[in-house]
Design a protein around this motif. Structure first.
Motif, PDB file in Angstrom:
ATOM      1  N   LYS A  55      -6.777   8.937  14.574  1.00 32.23           N
ATOM      2  CA  LYS A  55      -6.711   8.642  13.150  1.00 32.23           C
ATOM      3  C   LYS A  55      -8.103   8.753  12.508  1.00 32.23           C
ATOM      4  O   LYS A  55      -8.290   9.382  11.480  1.00 32.23           O
ATOM      5  CB  LYS A  55      -6.159   7.226  12.991  1.00 32.23           C
ATOM      6  CG  LYS A  55      -6.176   6.716  11.597  1.00 32.23           C
ATOM      7  CD  LYS A  55      -5.222   7.477  10.758  1.00 32.23           C
ATOM      8  CE  LYS A  55      -5.348   7.065   9.323  1.00 32.23           C
ATOM      9  NZ  LYS A  55      -4.722   7.990   8.434  1.00 32.23           N
ATOM     10  N   GLY A  59      -7.908  11.964  10.673  1.00 34.79           N
ATOM     11  CA  GLY A  59      -7.464  11.476   9.378  1.00 34.79           C
ATOM     12  C   GLY A  59      -8.601  11.271   8.407  1.00 34.79           C
ATOM     13  O   GLY A  59      -8.558  11.736   7.290  1.00 34.79           O
ATOM     14  N   GLN A  60      -9.661  10.621   8.859  1.00 36.96           N
ATOM     15  CA  GLN A  60     -10.734  10.342   7.904  1.00 36.96           C
ATOM     16  C   GLN A  60     -11.743  11.479   7.880  1.00 36.96           C
ATOM     17  O   GLN A  60     -12.068  12.013   6.837  1.00 36.96           O
ATOM     18  CB  GLN A  60     -11.426   9.032   8.270  1.00 36.96           C
ATOM     19  CG  GLN A  60     -10.491   7.870   8.127  1.00 36.96           C
ATOM     20  CD  GLN A  60     -11.237   6.561   8.072  1.00 36.96           C
ATOM     21  OE1 GLN A  60     -12.438   6.517   8.083  1.00 36.96           O
ATOM     22  NE2 GLN A  60     -10.505   5.473   8.005  1.00 36.96           N
ATOM     23  N   SER A  68      -0.172  10.499   9.118  1.00 32.92           N
ATOM     24  CA  SER A  68       0.372   9.186   9.443  1.00 32.92           C
ATOM     25  C   SER A  68       0.631   9.133  10.931  1.00 32.92           C
ATOM     26  O   SER A  68       0.809  10.155  11.570  1.00 32.92           O
ATOM     27  CB  SER A  68       1.650   8.926   8.669  1.00 32.92           C
ATOM     28  OG  SER A  68       2.614   9.851   9.054  1.00 32.92           O
ATOM     29  N   ASN A 236       2.448   6.503  -0.225  1.00 35.40           N
ATOM     30  CA  ASN A 236       1.301   6.612   0.684  1.00 35.40           C
ATOM     31  C   ASN A 236       1.003   5.323   1.437  1.00 35.40           C
ATOM     32  O   ASN A 236       0.559   5.373   2.578  1.00 35.40           O
ATOM     33  CB  ASN A 236       0.061   7.067  -0.095  1.00 35.40           C
ATOM     34  CG  ASN A 236       0.052   8.571  -0.266  1.00 35.40           C
ATOM     35  OD1 ASN A 236       0.573   9.294   0.576  1.00 35.40           O
ATOM     36  ND2 ASN A 236      -0.532   9.049  -1.350  1.00 35.40           N
ATOM     37  N   GLU A 239       3.027   5.472   4.317  1.00 30.37           N
ATOM     38  CA  GLU A 239       2.614   6.466   5.313  1.00 30.37           C
ATOM     39  C   GLU A 239       1.333   6.086   6.034  1.00 30.37           C
ATOM     40  O   GLU A 239       1.001   6.675   7.050  1.00 30.37           O
ATOM     41  CB  GLU A 239       2.431   7.841   4.654  1.00 30.37           C
ATOM     42  CG  GLU A 239       3.689   8.636   4.722  1.00 30.37           C
ATOM     43  CD  GLU A 239       3.527  10.065   4.259  1.00 30.37           C
ATOM     44  OE1 GLU A 239       2.403  10.594   4.295  1.00 30.37           O
ATOM     45  OE2 GLU A 239       4.544  10.632   3.860  1.00 30.37           O
ATOM     46  N   HIS A 240       0.591   5.152   5.489  1.00 35.05           N
ATOM     47  CA  HIS A 240      -0.690   4.770   6.105  1.00 35.05           C
ATOM     48  C   HIS A 240      -0.709   3.254   6.359  1.00 35.05           C
ATOM     49  O   HIS A 240      -1.514   2.535   5.772  1.00 35.05           O
ATOM     50  CB  HIS A 240      -1.858   5.152   5.200  1.00 35.05           C
ATOM     51  CG  HIS A 240      -1.940   6.621   4.922  1.00 35.05           C
ATOM     52  ND1 HIS A 240      -2.440   7.514   5.839  1.00 35.05           N
ATOM     53  CD2 HIS A 240      -1.579   7.351   3.854  1.00 35.05           C
ATOM     54  CE1 HIS A 240      -2.393   8.743   5.334  1.00 35.05           C
ATOM     55  NE2 HIS A 240      -1.861   8.662   4.133  1.00 35.05           N
ATOM     56  N   SER A 452      -6.340   9.310   0.813  1.00 34.11           N
ATOM     57  CA  SER A 452      -5.157   8.822   1.542  1.00 34.11           C
ATOM     58  C   SER A 452      -4.210   8.078   0.611  1.00 34.11           C
ATOM     59  O   SER A 452      -3.010   8.082   0.804  1.00 34.11           O
ATOM     60  CB  SER A 452      -5.555   7.873   2.675  1.00 34.11           C
ATOM     61  OG  SER A 452      -6.481   8.486   3.502  1.00 34.11           O
TER      62      SER A 452
END
Ligand SMILES: NC(=O)C1=CN([C@@H]2O[C@H](COP(=O)(O)OP(=O)(O)OC[C@H]3O[C@@H](n4cnc5c(N)ncnc54)[C@H](O)[C@@H]3O)[C@@H](O)[C@H]2O)C=CC1
Ligand SMILES: O=C(CO)COP(=O)(O)O
Length: 618
Positions: A55, A59-60, A68, A236, A239-240, A452
């Motif tokens: 993640k 992700g970031q 997700s 969102n 999803e997060h 995000s």
């Protein structure tokens, strides 16, 4: 077709409780949007930390806002030396493999490898994982090194993992590859070398613990746009779940609504009795008054109480007509967290005597928090129907809000994690107020996090730092939209509207240069959705244009049309024109802004639409 290959070696450090302390950096890769990951059934024992790193890393660091994760699977038995593989499928049809391995007792590190394929024809193959070592070697090789002719036959057996180090190594590649052999083209090797030398700078730091709290997001306002934004952020937050609390409180200016018998939500037991809008939204998951026929996610909670809505919220999204913001700020001031942050989706400005303020500036100052701005070519009902559009968010991340070694450019300075921080206001001055930093046990509140929160497959977010350009673009285009409606209502067509838009844009930029010269970035007007994009949509299909055209066609005032046709919705152009033109008069510079001034005079009824060409000529 292989679109990219990313591999990383990460060695987390552990505290006494075995919690890993790490952070990862890498280069942006807009291709990575992972929305529907799932674990490979054979490999359900992927470690929790693998997913967490996954993640953070993908992700970031990779700007993958729609990433997700599945709920964490149970960790493997401590003695398990087996490598684990996580497989994810991206929304664009790409596949991602994450490979991790841990040492026998006390894990010292993980190796990750991500293979991205843009075509579903290339099925994910564990064989690819074995290219880890050769590819890492390729990353070290000189750019001229010739590539292996084919993938090693041993590729089907995972190779032993090299010793973890505290440096994140990354090699990215792009190659046409129907077989893994072509992963090793000279071009690829050259790229890998470049990427590797970039990544050599990327030291891991053990500067923070993993976030243990989540951001609570609330939306203040529930009109046409307020409800639409609540919908997309609520999608969102679902999803997060690692970043945000799922429920999104939406403050509703309470009113009573009578549902007609034909409404699918008509309740015979309530009859024709008017019902509270909040009750209808929470029961039927539809804002029947301001965003009818759009199903809202059930994690939106309509709340009529402002103090209760903002309680414990770390992210406040302001979304209501600008004339109400003063009253709202006064009501919530003593109820918000000291480290809350704001995003204003409001299009307008605040004018007092001869002083003008952006709405986000006003919010920042009156609440003592930092507030950015969201604006763009955005018609609420189209976005609520998930038709694609773009938007721009301007946000200067305050120093102290980023908790891992990230690449965010911080606004201001901080002398310590919990110290109050200074920040630069919209005019580039050091703020009078000092900010309380977002505590370190929250996820960093920066551009990645805002992506995000706001990005959806149908809502593309561009992050910038020009708060002035984004805010003025959204506010002033409403004056121009009224002018376009007037000329069209008069019977003139696209050529007249284009002249109005062109002049309007020049006046908007001149206004920014004159009153916000320290920070204005003209390119925002040309390049961003919040600039020309918003101008075009507002002058061809938004409410200010539509109803000003109607007013001229019917020969009635715009205020009259707002009352009779808009069912409670507001035309921001009316008050913005009056405020901006009053301000220009107070400053004695009205002659520099002839288009803005002519709109004001048409609203007053002192000139007619057919006078526009002559008034602009002077
Ligand atoms: N609707 C759209 O397509 C877009 C709107 N915007 C901007 O978003 C902002 C919000 O607009 P919308 O959500 O469209 O609102 P709206 O015009 O649809 O609705 C008006 C809202 O104001 C509320 N209200 C009425 N009296 C109030 C009071 N005394 N105090 C507080 N609230 C009161 C109503 O309950 C309603 O929620 C505006 O600045 C607008 O320019 C921005 C992009 C798109
Ligand atoms: O801001 C908008 C479009 O980007 C919406 O404008 P209206 O308020 O005129 O509908």
């Amino acid at each position: 077709m292989v679109r990219g290959l990313v591999r990383c070696r990460v060695a987390p450090l552990y505290n006494k409780k075995g919690v890993s302390l790490f952070s990862c950096l890498s280069t942006p890769s807009p291709d990575l949007t992972l929305t529907y990951p799932h674990l490979h059934p054979r490999l359900q024992q992927t470690q929790t930390q693998t997913l967490t790193l996954f993640k953070l890393l993908v992700g970031q660091s990779y700007h993958s806002p729609s990433l997700s994760l599945l709920p964490h699977p149970p960790p493997p038995p401590p003695s398990s030396p087996k490598p684990n593989v996580t497989q994810a499928r991206t929304q664009t049809g790409a596949h991602l493999h994450i490979h991790s391995a841990a040492s026998r007792r006390r894990p010292k590190g993980f190796q990750f490898e991500a293979h991205l394929h843009s075509s579903l024809r290339l099925r994910p193959r564990i064989a690819h994982l074995s290219t880890w070592s050769p590819c890492l070697a390729a990353a070290h090789a000189p750019a001229s090194a010739s590539a292996p002719a084919s993938a090693p036959a041993a590729a089907r057996t995972p190779t032993p993992m090299p010793t973890p180090t505290s440096v994140l190594t990354l090699a990215s590649a792009s190659a046409s590859a129907s077989a893994s052999a072509s992963l090793f083209t000279p071009r690829l090797v050259a790229r890998s070398v470049r990427s590797f030398s970039q990544s050599a700078k990327l030291k891991m730091t053990a500067s923070s613990v993993l976030p243990s709290r989540k951001h609570k997001v609330v939306v203040i306002g529930s009109g046409n746009w307020g409800t639409t934004v609540a919908k997309l952020v609520a999608e969102n937050t679902r999803e997060h779940p690692d970043l945000f609390e799922e429920n999104v409180q939406m403050w509703v200016y309470e009113e009573k609504v009578t549902l007609p018998k034909v409404s699918p939500h008509y309740d015979a037991s309530a009859g024709d009795e008017p019902q509270k809008l909040t009750a209808i939204i929470n029961k039927c998951h539809e804002n029947v008054k301001y965003l009818p026929k759009i199903a809202l996610p059930s994690n939106i909670v309509a709340n009529p109480s402002l103090p209760d809505t903002v309680k414990d919220a770390s992210i406040l999204i302001f979304n209501l007509p600008h004339e109400f913001i003063g009253n709202i700020c006064r009501q919530i001031k003593d109820h918000i967290l000291p480290y809350a942050r704001g995003i204003s989706c409001i299009k307008g400005v605040t004018v007092t005597d001869d002083n003008i303020e952006l709405i986000c500036e006003y919010i920042s100052e009156s609440l003592g928090i930092y507030c950015g701005a969201l604006s763009g070519a955005n018609i609420a009902t189209e976005i609520a129907n998930e038709e694609w559009c773009e938007t721009t968010i301007a946000y200067n991340t305050p120093a102290g809000d980023v908790h891992h070694a990230g690449n965010a450019v911080a606004n201001g300075s901080s002398s310590g994690a919990a110290a109050l921080t200074e920040y630069k206001d919209a005019r580039g001055r050091t703020s009078k107020n000092k900010l309380t930093p977002v505590p370190g046990d929250y996820p960093s509140l920066d551009h990645h996090l805002l992506q995000s929160l706001f990005h959806r497959p149908y809502f593309t977010v561009s992050m910038v730092s020009d708060v002035v350009g984004v805010s003025l673009g959204g506010a002033l285009k409403n004056i121009v939209a009224l002018a376009c409606g007037f000329v069209e209502g008069h019977g003139w067509n696209m050529t007249a509207k284009t002249a109005v838009m062109r002049r309007g844009m020049l006046e908007m930029i001149a206004f920014g240069r004159e009153f916000f010269p320290e920070t204005i970035e003209e390119k925002t007007f040309w390049e961003e959705s919040a600039g020309w994009g918003d101008m075009i949509v507002s002058c061809t299909s938004a409410r200010n244009w539509r109803y000003s055209k109607m007013a001229v066609e019917r020969g009635v005032s715009l205020e009259e049309i707002e009352k009779t046709e808009l069912n409670g919705q507001k035309l921001q152009g009316i008050s913005t024109t009056r405020e901006v033109c009053g301000f220009l008069r107070a400053k004695g510079v009205e002659s520099k802004y002839p288009l803005f001034m002519v709109v004001d005079r048409i609203l007053d009824g002192t000139v007619n639409v057919e006078d526009i060409p002559e008034l602009l000529r002077k």
